[in-house]
Design an enzyme around this catalytic site. Structure first.
Site, PDB file in Angstrom:
ATOM      1  N   TRP A   1       0.929  -1.216   0.018  1.00 37.02           N
ATOM      2  CA  TRP A   1      -0.144  -0.085   0.107  1.00 37.02           C
ATOM      3  C   TRP A   1       0.881   1.150   0.067  1.00 37.02           C
ATOM      4  O   TRP A   1       0.552   2.335  -0.512  1.00 37.02           O
ATOM      5  CB  TRP A   1      -1.078   0.055   0.965  1.00 37.02           C
ATOM      6  CG  TRP A   1      -1.914  -1.235   1.082  1.00 37.02           C
ATOM      7  CD1 TRP A   1      -2.049  -2.112   2.071  1.00 37.02           C
ATOM      8  CD2 TRP A   1      -2.886  -1.289   0.098  1.00 37.02           C
ATOM      9  NE1 TRP A   1      -2.980  -3.041   1.663  1.00 37.02           N
ATOM     10  CE2 TRP A   1      -3.561  -2.622   0.531  1.00 37.02           C
ATOM     11  CE3 TRP A   1      -3.305  -0.771  -1.039  1.00 37.02           C
ATOM     12  CZ2 TRP A   1      -4.655  -3.274  -0.499  1.00 37.02           C
ATOM     13  CZ3 TRP A   1      -4.229  -1.425  -1.863  1.00 37.02           C
ATOM     14  CH2 TRP A   1      -4.913  -2.642  -1.452  1.00 37.02           C
TER      15      TRP A   1
ATOM     16  N   ASP B   1      -1.253   6.687   6.481  1.00 38.03           N
ATOM     17  CA  ASP B   1      -2.275   5.818   6.155  1.00 38.03           C
ATOM     18  C   ASP B   1      -2.600   4.876   7.400  1.00 38.03           C
ATOM     19  O   ASP B   1      -1.682   4.015   7.417  1.00 38.03           O
ATOM     20  CB  ASP B   1      -1.904   5.135   4.641  1.00 38.03           C
ATOM     21  CG  ASP B   1      -2.775   4.023   4.431  1.00 38.03           C
ATOM     22  OD1 ASP B   1      -3.987   3.690   4.979  1.00 38.03           O
ATOM     23  OD2 ASP B   1      -2.838   3.505   3.157  1.00 38.03           O
TER      24      ASP B   1
ATOM     25  N   LYS C   1     -11.433  -2.107   7.244  1.00 38.73           N
ATOM     26  CA  LYS C   1     -10.760  -3.014   8.295  1.00 38.73           C
ATOM     27  C   LYS C   1     -11.281  -2.719   9.833  1.00 38.73           C
ATOM     28  O   LYS C   1     -11.684  -3.674  10.132  1.00 38.73           O
ATOM     29  CB  LYS C   1      -9.226  -2.605   8.076  1.00 38.73           C
ATOM     30  CG  LYS C   1      -8.584  -3.440   7.126  1.00 38.73           C
ATOM     31  CD  LYS C   1      -8.465  -2.580   5.901  1.00 38.73           C
ATOM     32  CE  LYS C   1      -7.800  -3.380   4.566  1.00 38.73           C
ATOM     33  NZ  LYS C   1      -7.323  -2.438   3.810  1.00 38.73           N
TER      34      LYS C   1
END
Ligand SMILES: *Cc1c(COP(=O)(O)O)cnc(C)c1O
Length: 376
Positions: A116, A187, A211
């Site tokens: 990511w 993030d 999540k």
């Protein structure tokens, strides 16, 4: 059967008609929240209208939004000089919105600690002059690089980190401090509110909801007001943080259900004792699995000990064939979603806030059984 520590005995186990869901995302949500959502889908606040059917400018949604904003600030301990926004497009949209708003034609620092993070770097490179402060790519992102290897740019606007690397299973303990004074952009998609966050150490924290917070698509953005104000003006309205902040996440029709559900999850965190209680619980849950991995000669953990994630636990058996067999047999026993990300292979147990501790015990019991049946 491994016994559960008393600290965890209050963590509800799953209901009998559900399985242990180790999925990395979208992932398990608190059962009480799902039950409440079932009711509110039909009729919220006794209005005779379900949450999906209410106008985003009517009083029922006014209340949903106001409570969600208030509860995020309160439960998350977000300082007054930070804006809270809900935006769309997943965390992936943040990969370009951050550089587009703040670092177009300017310098930015990035830590390359996972897939990511790599996506964030690729998007930023189209817009900004990107410096990689440190990378763990060479070792398959098995660690957060040691601070002796960090090379910052003095005049970077911001420095980007991924607080929890969902795929490799590594996690920052504390954010870095930038020597040039650049603000930290984080993030936090896969560990937001898994523990208390000191927002004063960040200019911006963002998290895709699927999540630890709610349904996919909606993103929670928490950013310092002066950072928001420093964003470019000559962008499409939907891509400007200052527009979302000024319009209180209602510039267009927002993802009302996503915001509603995030609000419910935050209320659940509060009812369970807050982010500190989440942290203690998450540590105890992860320890059940890591303690076993540390003793085992059959299984191997992917992440280096000092960089281990409490959210995503990555490991392998002695061979790729046995990994596949493990995943299949575990699924048949009600341990679902244990396959590692396609870029890494092996296994990954994602044990976010809402994942029941009893599921960690069940996983270790299965791991023991599988080892006995399959070791050479
Ligand atoms: C899942 C994840 C993303 C991607 O989120 P999308 O909602 O699919 O865009 C980004 N960053 C991290 C750390 C993630 O875990």
């Amino acid at each position: 059967m491994t016994t559960l520590s008393p600290a965890l005995s209050s963590v509800a186990d799953k209901s009998a008609d559900r399985v242990y869901n180790f999925s990395a995302g979208p992932s398990v949500l608190p059962e009480s929240v799902l039950r409440q959502a079932q009711n509110d889908l039909w009729n919220i606040f006794g209005s005779g209208i379900g949450i999906l059917e209410h106008s985003h400018r009517g009083p029922a949604y006014d209340r949903v939004l106001a409570e969600a904003l208030e509860d995020v600030r309160d439960v998350g301990n977000v300082p007054d000089d930070y804006d809270i926004m809900f935006v769309q497009g997943g965390a992936t949209t943040q990969c370009f919105m951050v550089p587009m708003n703040f670092a177009a034609g300017k310098k930015s620092d990035y830590f390359l600690t996972g897939k990511w993070a790599s996506d964030s770097v690729k998007e930023a490179q189209k817009l900004s002059d990107v410096n990689i402060v440190a990378s763990s790519k060479e070792t398959k992102y098995d660690r957060i690089p040691d601070c002796s290897d960090w090379k910052f740019t003095n005049d970077a606007v911001y420095c980007h980190i991924t607080s929890n690397n969902t795929i490799a299973g590594t996690q920052w303990k504390n954010p870095p401090e930038h020597p040039g004074g650049a603000w930290i952009a984080c993030d936090a998609s896969s560990d937001i509110f898994s523990c208390p966050i000191d927002f004063t150490k960040y200019g911006m924290v963002y998290a895709g909801a699927q999540k630890n917070l709610g349904p996919a698509g909606t993103v929670l953005v928490i950013a310092k007001k002066d950072v928001v104000a420093s964003g470019r003006d000559d962008l499409p309205e939907m891509l400007k943080y200052k527009v979302h902040a000024a319009k209180e996440s209602r510039y267009n029709t927002p993802p009302t259900f996503g915001i509603y559900l995030i609000g419910q999850v935050i209320k659940w965190i509060r009812a369970e004792g807050g982010t500190q209680a989440m942290a203690e619980r998450n540590e105890a849950k992860a320890r059940i699995i890591y303690d076993f991995l540390d003793e085992s000669e059959f299984y191997k953990a992917h992440a280096q000990t000092e960089s281990r994630s409490l959210m995503n636990i990555t490991f392998t058996t002695p061979s790729a064939e046995l990994d596949s067999k493990f995943i299949d047999e575990a699924a048949k026993k009600g341990l679902d979603g244990l396959a590692g990300h396609r870029s890494l292979g092996g296994m990954r147990a994602s044990i976010y806030n809402a994942f029941p501790a009893q599921g960690c015990v069940a996983l270790v019991d299965f791991m023991k059984e599988f080892e006995l049946a399959n070791k050479g």
